[in-house]
Design an enzyme around this catalytic site. Structure first.
Site, short mmCIF file in Angstrom:
data_model
loop_
_atom_site.label_atom_id
_atom_site.label_comp_id
_atom_site.label_asym_id
_atom_site.label_seq_id
_atom_site.Cartn_x
_atom_site.Cartn_y
_atom_site.Cartn_z
N THR A 95 -7.86 -12.56 -7.04
CA THR A 95 -7.28 -11.87 -5.88
C THR A 95 -5.88 -11.35 -6.15
O THR A 95 -5.30 -10.69 -5.30
CB THR A 95 -7.30 -12.79 -4.65
OG1 THR A 95 -7.13 -12.01 -3.47
CG2 THR A 95 -6.21 -13.85 -4.73
N GLU B 215 -0.44 -19.48 -4.10
CA GLU B 215 0.24 -18.48 -4.91
C GLU B 215 0.32 -18.90 -6.38
O GLU B 215 0.17 -18.07 -7.29
CB GLU B 215 1.66 -18.22 -4.38
CG GLU B 215 1.71 -17.70 -2.96
CD GLU B 215 1.31 -16.24 -2.84
OE1 GLU B 215 1.01 -15.62 -3.87
OE2 GLU B 215 1.31 -15.73 -1.71
N GLU C 129 1.79 -3.06 8.21
CA GLU C 129 1.22 -4.41 8.19
C GLU C 129 0.24 -4.61 9.35
O GLU C 129 -0.81 -5.20 9.17
CB GLU C 129 2.34 -5.45 8.24
CG GLU C 129 3.24 -5.45 7.01
CD GLU C 129 2.55 -6.04 5.78
OE1 GLU C 129 2.90 -7.15 5.37
OE2 GLU C 129 1.64 -5.37 5.22
#
Length: 503
Positions: free
Chosen positions: A403, A45, A279
């Protein structure tokens, strides 16, 4: 976390045309962001949001009217911040395999008790940011560790050509052996393609094309992609994850537009059913999966719509964009922002808004409907800037999104090289391209005119890859949030989704 949100959403401001706010936030960041803190951070992240966001903002600063220092884009405060953040991540790569730990302490390095289990995406999602950093700073260490991690995953694929979704970075033993294109794996495949385009790297593209064959052979059923056991190819569970919706966009990057459209339309039917993508979606039952009914305003399907619309001009893709805008406005908007949908069955809301909504979802929606945005530049206009190593071309288009949807200008990678003969290559190509366009002699070939590998490996096409106006073969980019950052402390993964004690 406030600084992270600023960095993550910064280039969105410029793409949406809010130049003054972009300038203001850059000034705030230039006052200094402290990375010397005793915090355990996700390596994945931190790279895609912080390093990627700072690199993108650095490369877009001059376009936004920010005063840049002498030597830009080879120097600058945002570049130095990106380098500082990336150096904090380097201790994670010091493993016997070269595959990084999932978490690192920004002050002390890898904690002694850190789990060696990392998701595949958390290992293979560095080459775009780290190679850009190496090319701009001249320090090869970043690109080297990213390449080593990519090659380690390639080396440890199964005999049938698949990778699982979690691996032990010390022993290289697969811990979770579900193979697919979704959570825990997704951006690894994305970065093989984007790294190949950004760096004109045939080896990375050939890796992806080999994976693509195995994915088609073992996981594809009627234009859906299921999860299978990585060694046997047997189906684990017939579900679709919302994170997989990036795949049609990735297919468009290699020119496989027909397959991309068929898969996209499958995913679009799920959106129409619920007003968003749950999801998990059980394909045979045609309904959500228990405890995975939420929609955190993810961007993947919209991202694919943007790429495919640039390739095909199919109005169905604009219909998805319209549906997304209306759905988000109707069921998600609250007084202070846009809330995560806790349950798509009744549209109950959660008290949170993910930063990727601003960094990705809003950005891709805007770009879908804004054909004249500078991101879509076809190379007919560009800027020539003077660097310590001579002239270089910037802002000619062909942006490669990381991304987290942070655009990287591929031409910038040629600005800071000390070898003159390499510097001039991109500028010469752009001048020739512009000259031919003026003389109306330049033609663009359709993706169907090439084989898959051929279109992917054509150096001139890939270097001028641009979410192109008339082109089916190359687009640039996309985005997603994949590898979960929570600790791997309980049950293992099913289909790339980490299940903890409380789920």
């Amino acid at each position: 976390s406030f600084s992270l949100t600023l960095i993550d959403a910064l280039d969105t401001l410029l793409i949406l045309g809010n130049v003054s706010e972009f300038q203001r936030v850059v000034n705030v960041l230039q006052e200094g962001v402290d990375f010397d803190i005793d915090v355990n951070a996700s390596v994945f992240e931190t790279n895609i949001r912080v390093v990627g966001g700072l690199l993108s903002a650095h490369l877009l600063s001059k376009k936004a009217g920010v005063e840049v220092e002498v030597g830009w884009p080879c120097s600058g405060p945002l570049l130095r911040m990106a380098e500082e953040a990336a150096r904090k991540l380097l201790p994670a790569f010091q493993t016997p395999t070269g595959m990084p730990y999932g978490t690192v302490n920004l002050l002390h390095g890898v904690n002694p008790g850190e789990t060696p289990v990392t998701c595949t995406a958390g290992i293979g999602t560095f080459i775009v940011e780290f190679a850009t950093l190496s090319h701009l700073t001249g320090d090869p260490v970043f690109e080297d560790v990213a390449r080593k991690a990519l090659k380690a995953l390639w080396k440890n694929r199964s005999d049938i050509g698949l990778v699982g979704n979690h691996i032990d970075v010390i022993t290289a033993k697969w811990v979770a052996q579900d193979a697919g294109i979704g959570a825990g794996v997704d951006s690894y495949f994305e970065y093989l393609v984007k790294g190949a385009i950004l760096l004109q790297d045939k080896e990375l593209m050939s890796m992806f094309l080999e994976y693509n064959k195995a994915i088609k052979n073992y996981t594809k059923f009627d234009d859906w992609y299921l999860w299978v056991q990585m060694y046997k190819g047997t189906v684990s569970m017939p579900v679709f994850q919302s994170l997989e919706a990036y795949w049609p966009g990735l297919q468009s990057l290699i020119g496989d537009v027909d397959n991309a459209m068929r898969t996209f339309l499958n995913y679009y039917t799920v959106w129409k059913q619920f007003g968003g993508l749950p999801e998990f979606y059980n394909i045979p039952q045609g309904y959500t999966v228990d405890k995975r009914e939420g929609y955190p305003l993810r961007p993947e399907l919209i991202e694919s719509a943007m790429y495919l619309y640039r390739a095909t001009r199919d109005p169905t893709l604009l219909e998805l964009g319209r549906d997304a805008v209306e759905s988000i406005e109707k069921i998600s908007k609250v007084d202070c922002g846009f809330a995560t949908i806790k349950d798509l069955r009744d549209h109950r809301l959660d008290n949170r808004m993910e930063s990727f909504f601003l960094a990705e979802t809003v950005k891709y929606l805007y770009l879908l409907f804004d054909p004249d945005n500078f991101i879509h530049n076809d190379g007919s206009v560009f800027d020539v800037v003077i660097t310590p190593y001579g002239e270089c071309v910037l802002n000619a288009g062909g942006y490669v999104f990381n991304t987290e949807a942070h655009p990287i200008d591929p031409a910038a990678l040629h600005c800071c090289r000390k070898r003159k003969e390499e510097q001039w290559e991109v500028e010469d190509l752009m001048r020739e391209f512009y000259s031919l366009k003026k003389n109306k002699k330049f033609t663009l070939k359709r993706a169907s005119d090439h084989g898959e590998g051929e279109s992917a490996k054509d150096p001139e096409d890939a270097s001028s890859e641009k979410c192109g106006e008339k082109r089916n073969s190359k687009k640039s980019s996309h985005s997603l949030l994949s590898c979960p950052s929570q600790s791997f402390n309980s049950k293992l993964a099913v289909l790339g989704q980490v299940f903890l004690d409380n789920t």
